[in-house]
Design a protein around this motif. Structure first.
Motif, PDB file in Angstrom:
ATOM      1  N   GLY A  67       4.347  15.777  -4.577  1.00 23.39           N
ATOM      2  CA  GLY A  67       3.016  15.893  -3.976  1.00 23.39           C
ATOM      3  C   GLY A  67       2.900  15.117  -2.671  1.00 23.39           C
ATOM      4  O   GLY A  67       2.282  15.575  -1.707  1.00 23.39           O
ATOM      5  N   LEU A  68       3.521  13.941  -2.628  1.00 19.97           N
ATOM      6  CA  LEU A  68       3.496  13.133  -1.402  1.00 19.97           C
ATOM      7  C   LEU A  68       4.271  13.836  -0.284  1.00 19.97           C
ATOM      8  O   LEU A  68       3.832  13.874   0.870  1.00 19.97           O
ATOM      9  N   ASP A  99       0.817  -1.224   0.000  1.00 19.39           N
ATOM     10  CA  ASP A  99       0.000   0.000   0.000  1.00 19.39           C
ATOM     11  C   ASP A  99       0.845   1.266   0.000  1.00 19.39           C
ATOM     12  O   ASP A  99       0.355   2.344  -0.308  1.00 19.39           O
ATOM     13  N   ARG A 100       2.102   1.120   0.391  1.00 19.30           N
ATOM     14  CA  ARG A 100       2.965   2.305   0.465  1.00 19.30           C
ATOM     15  C   ARG A 100       4.077   2.244  -0.577  1.00 19.30           C
ATOM     16  O   ARG A 100       5.053   2.979  -0.512  1.00 19.30           O
ATOM     17  N   PHE A 101       3.914   1.335  -1.540  1.00 16.27           N
ATOM     18  CA  PHE A 101       4.884   1.214  -2.609  1.00 16.27           C
ATOM     19  C   PHE A 101       4.193   1.536  -3.935  1.00 16.27           C
ATOM     20  O   PHE A 101       3.152   0.958  -4.245  1.00 16.27           O
ATOM     21  N   PHE A 102       4.771   2.443  -4.690  1.00 10.60           N
ATOM     22  CA  PHE A 102       4.128   2.906  -5.918  1.00 10.60           C
ATOM     23  C   PHE A 102       5.037   2.675  -7.117  1.00 10.60           C
ATOM     24  O   PHE A 102       6.061   3.333  -7.254  1.00 10.60           O
ATOM     25  N   ASN A 103       4.660   1.711  -7.926  1.00  3.16           N
ATOM     26  CA  ASN A 103       5.395   1.493  -9.161  1.00  3.16           C
ATOM     27  C   ASN A 103       4.780   2.378 -10.233  1.00  3.16           C
ATOM     28  O   ASN A 103       3.682   2.121 -10.719  1.00  3.16           O
ATOM     29  N   MET A 104       5.479   3.428 -10.582  1.00  7.61           N
ATOM     30  CA  MET A 104       4.929   4.463 -11.456  1.00  7.61           C
ATOM     31  C   MET A 104       5.100   4.144 -12.934  1.00  7.61           C
ATOM     32  O   MET A 104       4.765   4.960 -13.790  1.00  7.61           O
ATOM     33  N   THR A 150       5.027  13.191  -8.603  1.00  8.10           N
ATOM     34  CA  THR A 150       4.173  12.554  -7.603  1.00  8.10           C
ATOM     35  C   THR A 150       4.876  12.532  -6.246  1.00  8.10           C
ATOM     36  O   THR A 150       4.250  12.776  -5.207  1.00  8.10           O
ATOM     37  N   SER A 198       2.563  16.532   1.330  1.00 12.31           N
ATOM     38  CA  SER A 198       1.492  16.040   2.207  1.00 12.31           C
ATOM     39  C   SER A 198       2.051  15.306   3.420  1.00 12.31           C
ATOM     40  O   SER A 198       1.349  14.533   4.062  1.00 12.31           O
ATOM     41  N   LYS A 211       4.683  13.057   3.749  1.00  8.51           N
ATOM     42  CA  LYS A 211       5.260  11.706   3.683  1.00  8.51           C
ATOM     43  C   LYS A 211       6.786  11.779   3.634  1.00  8.51           C
ATOM     44  O   LYS A 211       7.358  12.728   3.099  1.00  8.51           O
TER      45      LYS A 211
END
Lengths: 322, 297
Positions: free
Chosen positions: A66-67, A48-53, A63, A70, A72
């Motif tokens: 933006g994180l 849930d906290r890993f983003f494969n872009m 991105t 906020s 992170k």
């Protein structure tokens, strides 16, 4: 010197996984290289906290901004060479906003080996050092890698660039070593001349120092992992105490370690500074360690350059392989 | 000076709170948009530089967002639950700064510092200005920033919304389409992009510089919800935002057809005024007079 070698990127992935438990606000982004950068180690445990872009580095970096805006703790990884295409996103969206984004790149420098010139970036330290707010670190081994990542996750502020590699590197630091930005480590004392190294070439410098001892030259060897901020005091001290400096880096001699050391000595205590590194050229395919010989950046090249510098021969008379 | 409910517009005035939605009618918001436009003209004329065209085209949307649709409180600009707006077309700084000032984030007198030394009002949108969420100005990056904010919102199980204002020339940047894919992948129904479709970019008309094709169809094919409106029609703006807020699993793009330079006759549909202030005192007066005329309607 220890013969033990460990992977910096595997250490990175493992450390992210550990830190993920501790910091719920830690997020990781990758651009379709997570099995190589080892961020997948984190991704498997914290999907849930890993983003494969995807293969979309500009999207990844904006991105990340933006994180971070906020709240992170953001780690961004890909190969060093591909992050460079987002220089402007890093400049505008991350550095100008002074965000806590940690760019931890792997596969930097010549040690990508067989992948060849397209993947062997030797300009990145210079590019990143020019960015306001950006800090630049080149860990020398797995112990330092772990300590740098811990430092960034715990209290790292603003944008950071950490340069890791594909190859395993010899373990040089003591187990209890703790990274501090702006501080170097003197791995070997010496009064005749100083070799300041970065990354892979620090272990070469230590071997070269052993060979130089046999020639009656007592070389100091410094690991300059914190490139920005740099350890100004250690450089000036070396200039004053040993009178001559050789820099060795798996990077272009332009805008990297050698340039920084030259600037500081020129300002504070001018001494000869001879730079060993890539001389305004691209790399090429080959086995990692063969490439250092090919580009005259091996242990014997360091020995030759250091001895020539020490004996006071003019730089122009140094044999030109390049 | 302007037609807004001035008691709500003083800096630090607590009246501009959460009850705004009921307080402001369409007619009020039209007056606010006029006030924004006048401020834009004053700012770029005073700075002798800046980008009026794209600020005038988006003024109605800004009025609706900040005075009706967005949940923001100038007295608590860092409220973790606030709605966010990223002005991706960062050259629309005079429009955004004027809106924020009128909304009560900072005193109007500070607008005079726009583009001048020792002012926080940088030429392009700057985060140091109260109410600004992110510095922007290099095109194509704000949608990605919005994606990051919208993901963070979901991670934190909050319910705020993220608005991103894009220029139409801006979507020539590949970064925008990379971020379109990402927003769709992560089902960011809390992300609402507004495209200021004014048909003009710096060098001329978008159809000549780089034809953009069927934008609505393109964006839909990326998995987005697309709502096309007249970007100067208040009922359409309001209903589009309301509809976008109801999206269940898709990000939304409001394709707002607008007139570049809207409200000043010689600036309308004139590429010259993408990035140039009124050229003379006479032009300056004419712009303010025309805007005041609208004011009295």
């Amino acid at each position: 010197m220890s013969q033990l070698t460990e992977s910096l990127r595997e250490t990175y992935g493992e450390e992210l996984r550990i830190l993920g438990e501790k910091y719920k606000e830690l997020v990781v982004l990758d651009a379709d290289l997570s099995t190589s950068t080892k961020t997948a180690t984190f991704g498997k445990v914290f999907p849930d906290r890993f983003f494969n872009m995807g293969i979309a580095e500009q999207s990844m970096v904006t991105t990340a901004a933006g994180l971070a805006l906020s709240g992170k703790k953001v780690f961004v990884s890909t190969f060093a060479v591909f992050l460079m295409r987002t220089y402007e996103q890093m400049r505008q969206s991350v550095c100008y906003n002074n965000l806590d984004v940690n760019f931890v790149v792997t596969h930097a420098g010549l040690t990508v080996g067989e992948d060849g010139a397209t993947h062997q970036i030797v300009e990145d330290v210079g590019i990143m050092s020019g960015l306001p707010h950006m800090k630049v670190t080149v860990p020398v081994d797995s112990i330092e890698t772990r300590s740098v990542i811990d430092y960034l996750a715990e209290g790292g502020k603003g944008p950071n660039y950490v340069r890791l590699t594909r190859e395993k590197f010899p373990v040089l630091n003591e187990k209890d070593y703790e990274f501090r930005p702006g501080f170097s480590t003197t791995f070997k004392d010496g009064d005749d001349i100083t070799i300041i190294g970065m990354g892979a070439m620090v272990s070469f410098a230590l071997q070269a120092a052993e060979n130089l001892k046999a020639k009656g030259i007592d070389a100091r060897v410094i690991n300059m992992s914190s490139i920005k901020p740099i350890d100004r005091n250690a450089i000036v001290k070396a200039a004053k105490e040993t009178g001559k400096i050789v820099t060795v880096e798996e990077h272009s001699i332009y805008n990297g370690l050698g340039s920084r050391v030259s600037e500081i000595t020129a300002e504070e205590y001018p001494v000869p500074v001879w730079r060993l590194g890539m001389k305004d050229t691209f790399g090429k395919s080959g086995k990692s360690w063969e490439l250092f010989e090919y580009f005259h950046m091996g242990v014997e090249d360091i020995v030759k350059l250091t001895e020539t510098c020490f004996r006071g021969i003019k730089y122009e008379d140094f044999p030109r392989y390049f | 000076m302007h037609a807004c409910k001035s008691e709500n517009l003083q800096a630090g005035d607590g009246d501009s709170g959460e009850k705004l939605m009921e307080q402001y009618s369409v007619s009020d918001m039209k007056n606010i948009a006029t006030a924004i436009r006048k401020k834009v003209i004053e700012m770029v004329y005073s700075a002798r530089s800046g980008h009026p065209g794209g600020s005038l085209s988006i003024a109605d949307v800004l009025a609706v967002l900040y005075f009706r649709e967005m949940n923001v409180n100038p007295l608590n600009p860092n409220d973790p639950d606030r709605d966010r707006l990223v002005m991706s077309k960062g050259h629309a700084s005079p429009g955004l700064y004027a809106t924020l000032s009128l909304r009560g984030y900072f005193p109007e007198i500070l607008l005079e510092g726009f583009r001048k030394l020792n002012s926080k009002l940088e030429g392009h949108v700057h985060k140091g200005v109260p109410g600004v969420e992110a510095s922007t100005g290099s095109l194509g990056q704000g949608l990605g920033i919005g994606v990051g904010m919208a993901i963070a919102c979901k991670l934190d199980t909050k319910s705020y919304r993220v608005f991103v204002i894009l220029g139409d020339g801006e979507i020539e940047e590949g970064n925008v389409w990379e971020s379109m894919m990402a927003a769709s992948k992560y089902k960011l129904n809390n992300l609402i992009a507004i495209l200021d479709r004014n048909n003009i970019q710096l060098d001329g008309f978008t159809k000549d510089v780089m034809p953009l094709g069927d934008i609505a169809q393109m964006v839909r094919s990326f998995g987005w919800n697309v709502i096309e409106i007249d970007g100067h029609d208040y009922d359409q703006i309001i209903s589009a935002v309301e509809e976008a807020k109801l999206s269940r699993d898709k990000p939304s793009l409001i394709l707002a057809n607008t007139v570049k330079g809207k409200g000043v006759s010689y600036m309308e549909n004139n590429p010259k005024y993408h990035g140039a202030p009124p050229a003379s005192e006479e032009e300056y007066r004419k712009a303010l007079n025309e805007l005041s005329g609208d004011d009295e309607e």
